[in-house]
Design an enzyme around this catalytic site. Structure first.
Site, mmCIF file in Angstrom:
data_model
loop_
_atom_site.group_PDB
_atom_site.id
_atom_site.type_symbol
_atom_site.label_atom_id
_atom_site.label_comp_id
_atom_site.label_asym_id
_atom_site.label_seq_id
_atom_site.Cartn_x
_atom_site.Cartn_y
_atom_site.Cartn_z
ATOM 1 N N SER A 48 22.495 39.205 95.030
ATOM 2 C CA SER A 48 22.707 37.784 95.801
ATOM 3 C C SER A 48 23.759 36.883 94.886
ATOM 4 O O SER A 48 24.726 37.000 94.639
ATOM 5 C CB SER A 48 21.363 36.999 96.285
ATOM 6 O OG SER A 48 21.605 36.008 97.223
ATOM 7 N N ASP B 218 36.632 39.628 89.664
ATOM 8 C CA ASP B 218 37.774 39.478 90.379
ATOM 9 C C ASP B 218 38.973 38.569 90.061
ATOM 10 O O ASP B 218 40.287 38.850 90.169
ATOM 11 C CB ASP B 218 37.465 39.171 91.943
ATOM 12 C CG ASP B 218 36.783 40.117 92.855
ATOM 13 O OD1 ASP B 218 36.626 41.317 92.250
ATOM 14 O OD2 ASP B 218 36.625 40.126 93.865
ATOM 15 N N LYS C 223 22.844 42.929 97.706
ATOM 16 C CA LYS C 223 22.335 41.882 98.645
ATOM 17 C C LYS C 223 23.401 40.541 99.013
ATOM 18 O O LYS C 223 23.414 39.573 98.142
ATOM 19 C CB LYS C 223 21.057 41.167 98.067
ATOM 20 C CG LYS C 223 20.131 40.311 99.133
ATOM 21 C CD LYS C 223 20.473 39.150 99.582
ATOM 22 C CE LYS C 223 19.554 38.668 100.432
ATOM 23 N NZ LYS C 223 20.153 37.199 100.981
#
Length: 485
Positions: free
Chosen positions: A323, A334, A348
């Protein structure tokens, strides 16, 4: 080495980031009228279908509840029966949706907010007795001299023998400003001591270091020669960003030049906490976006204000990083801000919202959307998913036993030992002098060097050590690869 080449490519990407007709008409009208009538009839049929399905479900629930009331072996409680039915409806959607009954709301809020009224100790059961695992730093028990290992024998004059952990926690916690008394036996001297402590608002500390000094202060530098610091986040609460900022400031004072940010076994927490942590290290760009059936979607971007110095970073993740942890690790990866090391994260990536029910006494936690990383990758692992979670650039697997060794080292490092006594009492000096066993575990860990059992952290440190080498010797198309910043 494949991961070394991957590291070079990562740094190169980061460098690039920096530069960036009448009968027919009548017939048509007749046909159109016919089609409208058909569609209307179909719509009515669908509506009737939905209504009948709903009616059937409600009738079924009524039939079952009546059967339970009449025939179940013991007398039933209607409220609990209906709450169980609600729970079943929600968990039948996914494992993250749930019903939070009134009696569990307070504990749920404690976990989410990261704070509660109490005396500031972590308790557990040892040898059948309630014991202090560790006082919480800067809490009232720490200041009063409660020590790790103390056996709690009485609370408010009542013996703790046979008392459950929940009963003890419920008694010790309470509204800030109120008092509670408890008696302990210091296991190092077998002496009894009674404390009367005024409860305070306790903030759960989610920021940890590799070791403490003699005063219980975290020491973050794990490689003094190269100025590599190590900080571990155990979860994300409303206080995590502020606490992490303070830890980074302290790490700088201690000589930090690069950072290992450990998010392993971090199951997530408050979304704002994750966004705030990622924003500390990113000056611009998307951090995370959400998309759902009834949600138009929200895209959250980083802000330049408050960004911490652009130093080299490694982020550690494993299959228990979930999460909020995945949002942070994925965003930093990224944007080529950090090298991710370890194992693929949990996956998650669903968003839950709280809806008050029963007049606000209880809540429904319902999945309403999914998280997407800046690259557009969905974090969530569905049964049909092939791509989910965060994949490390440098993959390092560990066995369950190796993880167990690391967790034991963390536990021992987290413990505040007996040097928190502030009252100057003579027996405090005696306890410090005789409590040799209280410091022994930390000494043993230092001699063993916990990095010898923590292959992922060790590899992360190696990556940071190699960055200057790659900067100096690594080239692509004749241009020097700049170190990750």
């Amino acid at each position: 080495m494949e991961w070394f080449d991957s590291l070079r490519r990562f740094i190169n990407r980061q460098s690039s980031r920096q530069e960036d007709m009448r009968v027919q008409r009548n017939l048509s009208l007749v046909l159109a009228g016919i089609m409208i009538a058909v569609v209307a009839a179909m719509g009515l049929a669908v509506a009737n279908d939905i209504g009948e399905d709903t009616y059937r479900g409600q009738r079924l629930l009524s039939d079952v509840s009546n059967l339970i009331r009449r025939h179940y072996v013991t007398e039933t409680e209607d409220t609990k029966m209906y709450e169980n039915a609600i729970q079943g409806m929600l968990q039948g959607q996914d494992r993250f949706s749930a019903y939070i009954p009134p009696e569990e709301v307070a504990d749920f809020q404690k976990a989410v907010e990261g704070k509660f009224g109490g005396i500031g100790i972590v308790i557990g059961e040892e040898g059948g007795w309630l014991s202090v695992i560790s006082p919480i730093e800067d809490g009232p028990s720490y200041r009063a001299g409660v020590m790790a290992g103390d056996r709690i024998v009485e609370i408010n004059g009542k013996t703790t023998e046979g008392m459950s952990m929940k009963q003890a926690v419920d008694t010790l916690t309470g509204k800030p400003g109120t008092e509670v008394s408890f008696t302990v036996i210091h296991m190092t001297t077998l002496k009894r001591e009674t404390f009367t402590i005024t409860r305070e608002e306790i903030h759960i500390k989610t920021v940890k270091g590799p070791r403490r000094d003699d005063d219980g202060v975290w020491q973050y530098i794990i490689d003094e020669e190269n100025g590599i610091a190590y900080i571990r986040l155990t979860s994300f609460t409303n206080d995590t960003v502020a606490d992490l900022t303070a830890a980074l400031d302290e790490a700088k004072k201690q000589g930090m030049k690069s950072l290992v940010l450990d998010l392993r076994f971090n199951g997530g927490g408050v979304l704002d906490g994750a966004i705030g942590v990622a924003d500390l290290f990113l000056r611009e760009g998307v951090i995370v976006s959400t998309r759902g059936r009834a949600d138009a979607g929200v895209e959250t971007k980083a802000k330049a204000a408050g960004t911490i110095d652009d130093f080299p970073m490694v982020v550690l993740v494993n299959n228990s990083s979930a999460s909020a942890s995945e949002i942070v690790a994925g965003a930093l990866q990224d944007h080529n801000r950090a090298v991710v090391v370890g194992e693929r994260s949990y996956g998650k990536g669903s968003v839950q919202r709280l809806f008050p029910v029963d007049g606000g006494k209880a809540y429904i936690k319902l999945t309403v959307a999914k998280y997407y990383l800046p690259s557009g990758r969905c974090l969530h692992r569905d049964p049909e998913s092939e791509i989910w979670g965060v994949d490390p650039l440098v993959k390092v697997e560990m066995t369950p036993q190796e993880y167990a060794d690391v967790i034991m080292a963390w536990r021992d490092a987290d413990i505040l030992r007996n040097n928190g006594r502030k009252d100057g009492a003579d027996n405090g000096e005696e306890l410090r002098a005789t409590d040799a066993s209280a410091t022994k575990p930390a000494e043993e860990i230092e001699k063993k060097d916990w990095l010898t059992v923590d292959k992922q952290a060790a590899r992360g440190i190696d990556v940071l050590r190699l960055m200057p080498v790659v900067q100096r010797f690594g080239t692509v198309n004749g241009e020097a690869i700049q170190a990750a910043k």
